[in-house]
Design an enzyme around this catalytic site. Structure first.
Site, PDB file in Angstrom:
ATOM      1  N   HIS A   1       0.803  -1.220   0.000  1.00 42.92           N
ATOM      2  CA  HIS A   1       0.000   0.000   0.000  1.00 42.92           C
ATOM      3  C   HIS A   1       0.842   1.278   0.000  1.00 42.92           C
ATOM      4  O   HIS A   1       0.284   2.367  -0.138  1.00 42.92           O
ATOM      5  CB  HIS A   1      -0.942   0.010   1.202  1.00 42.92           C
TER       6      HIS A   1
ATOM      7  N   SER B   1      -7.861  -4.523   8.903  1.00 41.37           N
ATOM      8  CA  SER B   1      -8.751  -3.722   8.056  1.00 41.37           C
ATOM      9  C   SER B   1      -9.396  -4.564   6.964  1.00 41.37           C
ATOM     10  O   SER B   1     -10.616  -4.498   6.741  1.00 41.37           O
ATOM     11  CB  SER B   1      -7.984  -2.552   7.442  1.00 41.37           C
TER      12      SER B   1
ATOM     13  N   GLU C   1      -6.460 -12.404   6.018  1.00 41.39           N
ATOM     14  CA  GLU C   1      -7.306 -11.213   5.959  1.00 41.39           C
ATOM     15  C   GLU C   1      -8.567 -11.436   5.129  1.00 41.39           C
ATOM     16  O   GLU C   1      -9.133 -10.488   4.580  1.00 41.39           O
ATOM     17  CB  GLU C   1      -6.501 -10.024   5.414  1.00 41.39           C
TER      18      GLU C   1
END
Length: 256
Positions: free
Chosen positions: A50, A178, A153
């Site tokens: 990211h 997240s 995730e």
């Protein structure tokens, strides 16, 4: 040699279940990475998923950490052998592999970091990682000193957590809170009870297989709770978050 590469102390610390406090590095700057390295963190994630990082930005950051006690961990953008090979050749020994959902994907990540016959890593005899051909017995030593941490995730990853944790060569399990929250239909709300219960479940299953677990937790109360739940390696903040918070506080002090 300065900052000797073998043995891999971070890998050994994880195997011994020693708590390791880390920080996220997202600014793609050798200066901020050097500052983080001086702060005393046990490990630092240099984010290639990211953050705007690639080979050309990561090499100066590795140079900036030379002599630091903070272990650099690269998060690659995807679980792809060529990308992993390039990170190995520039000098990374600790890997965070995103979005691992099956045992096969975990095994692929491990194989990408090992020379044949243990894996599929391509061979170069002279690169930054082996100090341009000057490290004795580099091939054998490298195979034994790579750290592979896989990120869970997604719901499929949660469903397969036991098989993933049992994969030979996987050194740790990392929760991406997240993305996990999004996968559980709680986008932007990692504190939701469903998400927290799932995180605790992942920790428990990793522990059952003797694997350390980790997580990113920039809120102190969250970090301390995860440590109480048995997390071994926790990233407690980021350079971007710290910079943003401190500059905003400074501006507010004089502008409001």
């Amino acid at each position: 040699m300065n900052n000797a590469i073998f043995p891999n102390k971070f890998k050994a610390a994880l195997a011994a279940q020693q708590v390791q406090i880390g920080c996220w590095s997202a600014l793609a700057s050798p200066i901020t990475t050097e500052v983080l390295g001086l702060a005393g963190f046990d490990w630092l994630v240099l984010d290639g998923e990211h953050a705007p990082n690639d080979v050309t930005t990561l090499i100066p950051q590795l140079m900036a950490l030379k002599g630091s006690a903070s272990a650099p961990v690269v998060r690659v953008p995807t679980n792809e052998p060529v990308i992993i090979k390039r990170m190995l050749d520039i000098g990374f020994y600790n890997f965070l592999i995103p979005f691992v959902e099956t045992q096969e994907e975990a095994a692929r990540a491990v194989a990408s970091t090992r020379y044949p016959p243990e894996g599929i890593r391509g061979v170069s005899v002279s690169h930054r990682a082996n100090m341009f051909g000057t490290v004795p017995d580099y091939f054998a030593q490298s195979n034994k000193n790579i750290t592979i941490i896989v990120q869970i995730e997604s719901q499929l990853g949660v469903d397969n957590v036991d098989a993933i944790a049992a994969t030979e060569g996987v050194d740790g399990i990392f929760v991406g809170p997240s993305d996990l929250a999004a996968a559980l239909s709680h986008l932007g709300n990692a504190s939701h009870p469903d998400v927290q219960q799932t995180i605790q479940h992942i920790f428990a299953r990793a522990k059952a297989h003797g694997k350390p677990c980790g997580i990113l937790a920039p809120v102190e109360a969250d970090a301390r709770r995860y440590l109480e739940w048995g997390a071994t390696f926790v990233a407690v903040g980021s350079d971007l978050g710290a910079f943003r918070a401190s500059t905003q506080k400074l501006a507010d002090t004089f502008k409001k």
